[in-house]
Design an enzyme around this catalytic site. Structure first.
Site, short mmCIF file in Angstrom:
data_model
loop_
_atom_site.label_atom_id
_atom_site.label_comp_id
_atom_site.label_asym_id
_atom_site.label_seq_id
_atom_site.Cartn_x
_atom_site.Cartn_y
_atom_site.Cartn_z
N ASP A 10 0.85 -1.20 0.00
CA ASP A 10 0.00 0.00 0.00
C ASP A 10 0.88 1.24 0.00
O ASP A 10 2.07 1.19 0.33
CB ASP A 10 -0.92 0.01 1.23
CG ASP A 10 -1.86 1.22 1.20
OD1 ASP A 10 -2.56 1.40 0.18
OD2 ASP A 10 -1.89 1.99 2.17
N SER A 11 0.26 2.37 -0.32
CA SER A 11 0.98 3.64 -0.28
C SER A 11 1.35 4.02 1.15
O SER A 11 2.21 4.88 1.34
CB SER A 11 0.13 4.73 -0.92
OG SER A 11 -1.11 4.83 -0.25
N TYR A 42 -0.63 8.51 -2.81
CA TYR A 42 -0.57 8.15 -4.23
C TYR A 42 -1.77 8.75 -4.98
O TYR A 42 -1.71 8.94 -6.18
CB TYR A 42 -0.63 6.62 -4.39
CG TYR A 42 0.67 5.89 -4.15
CD1 TYR A 42 1.75 6.47 -3.51
CD2 TYR A 42 0.79 4.57 -4.58
CE1 TYR A 42 2.92 5.76 -3.30
CE2 TYR A 42 1.96 3.85 -4.38
CZ TYR A 42 3.02 4.44 -3.74
OH TYR A 42 4.18 3.72 -3.54
N GLY A 43 -2.83 9.01 -4.23
CA GLY A 43 -4.11 9.39 -4.84
C GLY A 43 -4.10 10.66 -5.65
O GLY A 43 -5.02 10.92 -6.43
N CYS A 73 -3.68 -1.03 -2.27
CA CYS A 73 -3.95 0.37 -2.61
C CYS A 73 -4.82 0.44 -3.87
O CYS A 73 -4.45 -0.07 -4.93
CB CYS A 73 -2.61 1.06 -2.86
SG CYS A 73 -2.77 2.79 -3.29
N ASN A 74 -5.98 1.07 -3.72
CA ASN A 74 -6.89 1.20 -4.86
C ASN A 74 -6.25 2.01 -5.98
O ASN A 74 -6.41 1.70 -7.16
CB ASN A 74 -8.19 1.88 -4.44
CG ASN A 74 -9.06 0.98 -3.59
OD1 ASN A 74 -10.07 0.49 -4.04
ND2 ASN A 74 -8.66 0.74 -2.34
N THR A 75 -5.54 3.07 -5.60
CA THR A 75 -4.93 3.94 -6.60
C THR A 75 -3.87 3.16 -7.39
O THR A 75 -3.85 3.22 -8.63
CB THR A 75 -4.29 5.17 -5.93
OG1 THR A 75 -5.29 5.84 -5.16
CG2 THR A 75 -3.70 6.11 -6.94
N GLU A 150 -6.84 10.07 8.38
CA GLU A 150 -5.49 10.04 8.96
C GLU A 150 -5.40 10.97 10.17
O GLU A 150 -4.58 10.76 11.06
CB GLU A 150 -4.44 10.37 7.89
CG GLU A 150 -4.41 9.25 6.88
CD GLU A 150 -3.19 9.20 5.98
OE1 GLU A 150 -2.34 10.08 6.08
OE2 GLU A 150 -3.12 8.25 5.17
N CYS A 185 -11.34 2.89 -1.75
CA CYS A 185 -10.13 3.47 -1.16
C CYS A 185 -9.88 2.77 0.17
O CYS A 185 -10.84 2.47 0.91
CB CYS A 185 -10.34 4.97 -0.94
SG CYS A 185 -8.96 5.75 -0.08
N THR A 186 -8.61 2.52 0.44
CA THR A 186 -8.23 1.79 1.66
C THR A 186 -8.73 2.43 2.95
O THR A 186 -8.92 1.74 3.95
CB THR A 186 -6.69 1.73 1.75
OG1 THR A 186 -6.16 3.04 1.52
CG2 THR A 186 -6.11 0.74 0.77
N HIS A 187 -8.91 3.75 2.95
CA HIS A 187 -9.25 4.44 4.19
C HIS A 187 -10.73 4.40 4.53
O HIS A 187 -11.12 4.62 5.68
CB HIS A 187 -8.83 5.91 4.10
CG HIS A 187 -7.35 6.13 4.14
ND1 HIS A 187 -6.50 5.47 3.28
CD2 HIS A 187 -6.58 6.92 4.92
CE1 HIS A 187 -5.25 5.86 3.54
NE2 HIS A 187 -5.28 6.73 4.53
N1 DGL Z 1 -4.18 3.84 -0.47
C1 DGL Z 1 -4.82 4.86 -1.29
C2 DGL Z 1 -6.00 4.23 -2.04
O1 DGL Z 1 -6.55 3.22 -1.65
C3 DGL Z 1 -5.29 6.05 -0.46
C4 DGL Z 1 -4.15 6.87 0.13
C5 DGL Z 1 -3.28 7.53 -0.92
O2 DGL Z 1 -3.78 8.38 -1.69
O3 DGL Z 1 -2.11 7.17 -0.98
O4 DGL Z 1 -6.40 4.75 -3.06
#
Ligand code: DGL
Length: 277
Positions: A10-11, A42-43, A73-75, A150, A185-187
């Site tokens: 993940d990012s 990363y987003g 990470c979705n991104t 966060e 998105c992971t969050h």
């Molecule tokens: N992990 C990213 C996602 O799932 C979210 C956090 C980021 O932008 O790095 O898209």
């Protein structure tokens, strides 16, 4: 069956929601988690940058012994899954496909609202995956939600207001009949209570973290992943029945502190790594 060594990338912190899902369904695996905390988010980054970072991380996890890679990470999945697959020599699973499949199975109206980072939404990766399953989707970027999570504001009035604004727009304008909200998105799994409150009552939340965990479980139990026993390195941390080691590119202390909120338990075995470009 031998325990699989599963690399989770993940990012940063958010992928711990995916690890949490994995620990629930495959508690006896060995996990190697890589959080690129020095280079998040990363987003808001370009395809080229995300692909370069993600491929470096994938190679690192493979060097550490990962036999299967989960791109939490979705991104990174949306922008760079094919590049990561080309860079890796083990099987690579992303979050988009399993999330889209679960959303398709859950929707009666065949209409789904997807939320994610700016980069995930602009890639239309979810829209394409859903269209292939005959699901119409409306995608909505929610860039303010990651920093709010966060900050720890997961039950905060400001976060609820922001979510209401984003989702109020998404569920109006011809998409009022959508009956699934796909959390791309992971969050976002941490925001489930708020999200439930701000969407229409009949809307189901589909979590890409849970979905990918089930996809990995199927893969592992079908024996598709190459599995082997990991030598029991003495520094390995036991989380539930599983072993997990964590690698981060920024502060170990910060990861320990923030990560515990995402994983829902204390994290101890964290190593700082410096990826040379
Ligand atoms: N992990 C990213 C996602 O799932 C979210 C956090 C980021 O932008 O790095 O898209």
């Amino acid at each position: 069956m031998p325990r699989p060594v599963i690399g989770v990338f993940d990012s940063g912190f958010g992928g711990l929601t995916v690890l949490k899902g994995l620990l629930e369904v495959i508690p006896d695996a060995e996990y190697l988690y890589f959080g690129d905390t020095a280079r998040l988010p990363y987003g808001s980054k370009s395809v080229e940058t995300v692909a370069r970072y993600a491929c470096e991380a994938a190679r690192f996890l493979e060097q550490q012994g990962a036999e299967l890679l989960v791109i939490a990470c979705n991104t990174a999945t949306a922008l760079a899954l094919e590049q990561i697959r080309a860079a890796a020599s083990v099987k690579v699973l992303g979050v988009i496909e399993p999330g889209a499949q679960r959303a398709a199975a859950a929707s009666r109206s065949r209409r789904v609202v997807v939320i994610g980072t700016e980069a995930t939404i602009s890639s239309h990766a979810y829209q394409k995956a859903l269209a292939a399953l005959q699901i119409e989707s409306l995608e909505k970027a929610c860039p303010l939600l990651v920093p709010l999570v966060e900050e720890g504001w997961v039950e905060h009035a400001v976060t609820e207001q922001v979510a209401k604004l984003y989702l109020g727009e998404a569920f109006s304008d011809g998409f009022g009949s959508a009956d699934v909200l796909l959390l791309g998105c992971t969050h976002y799994p941490l925001l489930k209570p708020i999200l439930h409150r701000v969407v229409p009552e009949n809307v189901r939340l589909v979590d890409s973290a849970e979905s990918v965990a089930l996809a990995v479980q199927n893969l592992v139990s079908a024996g598709t992943a190459e599995v082997s026993r990991l030598s029991k390195a003495p520094q390995q941390e036991r989380i539930g029945a599983a072993h997990a080691r964590f690698f981060v590119t920024d502060s170990v202390e910060k990861f320990r502190r923030l990560g515990a909120r995402f994983l829902g338990q204390e994290i101890r075995d964290i190593t700082h790594v410096d990826l040379k470009e």
